[in-house]
Write a protein that holds these residues in place. Structure first.
Motif, PDB file in Angstrom:
ATOM      1  N   GLY A  20       0.813  -1.202   0.000  1.00 28.92           N
ATOM      2  CA  GLY A  20       0.000   0.000   0.000  1.00 28.92           C
ATOM      3  C   GLY A  20       0.850   1.257   0.000  1.00 28.92           C
ATOM      4  O   GLY A  20       0.363   2.348   0.296  1.00 28.92           O
ATOM      5  N   LEU A  21       2.135   1.117  -0.341  1.00 27.26           N
ATOM      6  CA  LEU A  21       3.058   2.258  -0.336  1.00 27.26           C
ATOM      7  C   LEU A  21       2.648   3.280  -1.385  1.00 27.26           C
ATOM      8  O   LEU A  21       2.306   2.917  -2.520  1.00 27.26           O
ATOM      9  CB  LEU A  21       4.484   1.760  -0.610  1.00 27.26           C
ATOM     10  N   ALA A  22       2.680   4.551  -1.014  1.00 29.05           N
ATOM     11  CA  ALA A  22       2.294   5.625  -1.932  1.00 29.05           C
ATOM     12  C   ALA A  22       3.492   6.075  -2.758  1.00 29.05           C
ATOM     13  O   ALA A  22       4.648   5.804  -2.421  1.00 29.05           O
ATOM     14  CB  ALA A  22       1.729   6.801  -1.141  1.00 29.05           C
ATOM     15  N   ALA A  23       3.211   6.778  -3.843  1.00 28.78           N
ATOM     16  CA  ALA A  23       4.274   7.310  -4.700  1.00 28.78           C
ATOM     17  C   ALA A  23       5.086   8.354  -3.933  1.00 28.78           C
ATOM     18  O   ALA A  23       4.542   9.152  -3.164  1.00 28.78           O
ATOM     19  CB  ALA A  23       3.677   7.927  -5.956  1.00 28.78           C
ATOM     20  N   SER A  24       6.389   8.327  -4.138  1.00 29.89           N
ATOM     21  CA  SER A  24       7.271   9.255  -3.432  1.00 29.89           C
ATOM     22  C   SER A  24       7.280  10.627  -4.106  1.00 29.89           C
ATOM     23  O   SER A  24       7.273  10.724  -5.333  1.00 29.89           O
ATOM     24  CB  SER A  24       8.695   8.695  -3.408  1.00 29.89           C
ATOM     25  N   PRO A  25       7.322  11.707  -3.313  1.00 28.94           N
ATOM     26  CA  PRO A  25       7.440  13.044  -3.900  1.00 28.94           C
ATOM     27  C   PRO A  25       8.882  13.385  -4.260  1.00 28.94           C
ATOM     28  O   PRO A  25       9.148  14.436  -4.854  1.00 28.94           O
ATOM     29  CB  PRO A  25       6.929  13.952  -2.771  1.00 28.94           C
ATOM     30  N   GLN A  26       9.828  12.500  -3.918  1.00 29.61           N
ATOM     31  CA  GLN A  26      11.234  12.761  -4.178  1.00 29.61           C
ATOM     32  C   GLN A  26      11.541  12.630  -5.675  1.00 29.61           C
ATOM     33  O   GLN A  26      10.853  11.918  -6.411  1.00 29.61           O
ATOM     34  CB  GLN A  26      12.104  11.782  -3.394  1.00 29.61           C
ATOM     35  N   PRO A  27      12.600  13.315  -6.143  1.00 26.36           N
ATOM     36  CA  PRO A  27      12.958  13.246  -7.567  1.00 26.36           C
ATOM     37  C   PRO A  27      13.325  11.826  -7.986  1.00 26.36           C
ATOM     38  O   PRO A  27      13.799  11.019  -7.182  1.00 26.36           O
ATOM     39  CB  PRO A  27      14.184  14.173  -7.663  1.00 26.36           C
ATOM     40  N   ALA A  28      13.099  11.532  -9.272  1.00 30.03           N
ATOM     41  CA  ALA A  28      13.432  10.216  -9.801  1.00 30.03           C
ATOM     42  C   ALA A  28      14.944  10.024  -9.815  1.00 30.03           C
ATOM     43  O   ALA A  28      15.716  10.979  -9.957  1.00 30.03           O
ATOM     44  CB  ALA A  28      12.866  10.069 -11.213  1.00 30.03           C
ATOM     45  N   LEU A  29      15.366   8.770  -9.657  1.00 28.78           N
ATOM     46  CA  LEU A  29      16.782   8.424  -9.651  1.00 28.78           C
ATOM     47  C   LEU A  29      17.176   7.845 -11.007  1.00 28.78           C
ATOM     48  O   LEU A  29      16.435   7.070 -11.604  1.00 28.78           O
ATOM     49  CB  LEU A  29      17.063   7.387  -8.552  1.00 28.78           C
ATOM     50  N   ALA A  30      18.345   8.233 -11.487  1.00 31.90           N
ATOM     51  CA  ALA A  30      18.800   7.769 -12.797  1.00 31.90           C
ATOM     52  C   ALA A  30      19.488   6.416 -12.667  1.00 31.90           C
ATOM     53  O   ALA A  30      20.669   6.258 -12.992  1.00 31.90           O
ATOM     54  CB  ALA A  30      19.748   8.796 -13.416  1.00 31.90           C
ATOM     55  N   ALA A  31      18.750   5.423 -12.161  1.00 32.14           N
ATOM     56  CA  ALA A  31      19.333   4.099 -11.959  1.00 32.14           C
ATOM     57  C   ALA A  31      18.248   3.037 -12.060  1.00 32.14           C
ATOM     58  O   ALA A  31      17.080   3.284 -11.755  1.00 32.14           O
ATOM     59  CB  ALA A  31      20.028   4.013 -10.597  1.00 32.14           C
ATOM     60  N   SER A  32      18.657   1.851 -12.490  1.00 30.69           N
ATOM     61  CA  SER A  32      17.765   0.696 -12.498  1.00 30.69           C
ATOM     62  C   SER A  32      18.237  -0.272 -11.420  1.00 30.69           C
ATOM     63  O   SER A  32      19.421  -0.325 -11.086  1.00 30.69           O
ATOM     64  CB  SER A  32      17.754   0.017 -13.870  1.00 30.69           C
ATOM     65  N   LEU A  33      17.311  -1.052 -10.877  1.00 33.89           N
ATOM     66  CA  LEU A  33      17.614  -1.892  -9.720  1.00 33.89           C
ATOM     67  C   LEU A  33      17.091  -3.306  -9.918  1.00 33.89           C
ATOM     68  O   LEU A  33      15.934  -3.495 -10.309  1.00 33.89           O
ATOM     69  CB  LEU A  33      16.996  -1.278  -8.462  1.00 33.89           C
ATOM     70  N   ARG A  34      17.946  -4.289  -9.626  1.00 35.23           N
ATOM     71  CA  ARG A  34      17.533  -5.691  -9.594  1.00 35.23           C
ATOM     72  C   ARG A  34      17.388  -6.100  -8.130  1.00 35.23           C
ATOM     73  O   ARG A  34      18.301  -5.897  -7.321  1.00 35.23           O
ATOM     74  CB  ARG A  34      18.580  -6.582 -10.267  1.00 35.23           C
ATOM     75  N   ILE A  35      16.245  -6.675  -7.773  1.00 35.81           N
ATOM     76  CA  ILE A  35      15.996  -7.112  -6.402  1.00 35.81           C
ATOM     77  C   ILE A  35      16.100  -8.629  -6.357  1.00 35.81           C
ATOM     78  O   ILE A  35      15.349  -9.334  -7.035  1.00 35.81           O
ATOM     79  CB  ILE A  35      14.616  -6.649  -5.902  1.00 35.81           C
ATOM     80  N   ALA A  36      17.043  -9.125  -5.573  1.00 39.18           N
ATOM     81  CA  ALA A  36      17.289 -10.562  -5.481  1.00 39.18           C
ATOM     82  C   ALA A  36      16.498 -11.179  -4.337  1.00 39.18           C
ATOM     83  O   ALA A  36      16.194 -10.513  -3.335  1.00 39.18           O
ATOM     84  CB  ALA A  36      18.776 -10.836  -5.285  1.00 39.18           C
TER      85      ALA A  36
END
Length: 207
Positions: free
Chosen positions: A37-53
């Motif tokens: 139920g996490l809401a969208a963050s107001p923080q700026p987007a990050l220029a990175a992609s992430l793999r979650i293991a």
């Protein structure tokens, strides 16, 4: 059928009845970990992609059983209830869903995907169980997470996260609800931590 000739009528009747001698299978309720139920963050987007293991864990936790510690070091599980997937996979998928809702990463994938990413989030799941104490039953999540460069495998940052959430009852459904709240609390902390780590990195790179 020739081998049945000559058997007493009573034995033959039992054999033909099939499963009358076998115990009835206990019904099992299969639970999913509810969506984030996490809401969208107001923080700026990050220029990175992430793999979650999928995090590493003990054999006892890498299971579909809903683990419970009723006292001391005794590890048991809820009877007639199971997770839809082993706990490490459930938690990985919940974090993936939560961080997608958070919206700060350019792209997110799990380790089930063959797609490449800039960063890797890996870890060790220490606890994912209900524990009984003086304050009653609580869902406990304890995990050590590591943020690393996907190519070099060099660790950028590590942190231990510990979450406790009281149960509203003693049934398996109450445990599932508590784990949903605990997992969202974990996801919010992880999102903030990752944002801090990458903001510092991007700021240093810009100087």
């Amino acid at each position: 059928m020739r081998c049945l000739i000559g058997l007493p009528a009573s034995v033959l009747a039992l054999l033909l009845a099939g499963c009358t001698l076998l115990p009835e299978t206990q019904p099992v309720d299969v639970f999913r970990l509810p969506a984030s139920g996490l809401a969208a963050s107001p923080q700026p987007a990050l220029a990175a992609s992430l793999r979650i293991a999928r995090p590493q864990s003990s054999q006892a936790l890498d299971s579909n059983r809903i683990a419970v510690v009723p006292q001391g070091d005794l590890l048991s599980s809820y009877q007639g209830a199971r997770w839809s997937s082993p706990a490490p996979a459930l938690l990985r998928d919940h974090l993936l869903d939560a961080l997608q809702r958070d919206g700060r990463f350019r792209a997110l994938v799990s380790d089930d995907s063959h797609l490449q990413a800039d960063l890797l989030l890996d870890g060790d799941l220490r606890s994912f169980q209900v524990e009984y104490g003086t304050d009653g039953p609580q869902a406990q999540i304890l995990i050590d997470l590591h943020l690393a460069d996907a190519d070099s495998q060099r660790i950028r940052a590590s942190r231990r996260f510990s979450i406790s959430q009281p149960l509203a009852g003693e049934q398996a459904s109450a445990a599932v609800s508590a784990f949903a709240v605990a997992a969202d609390s974990l996801a919010a902390q992880v999102a903030t931590w990752l944002g801090e780590q990458l903001t510092v990195t991007e700021g240093a790179a810009a100087q």
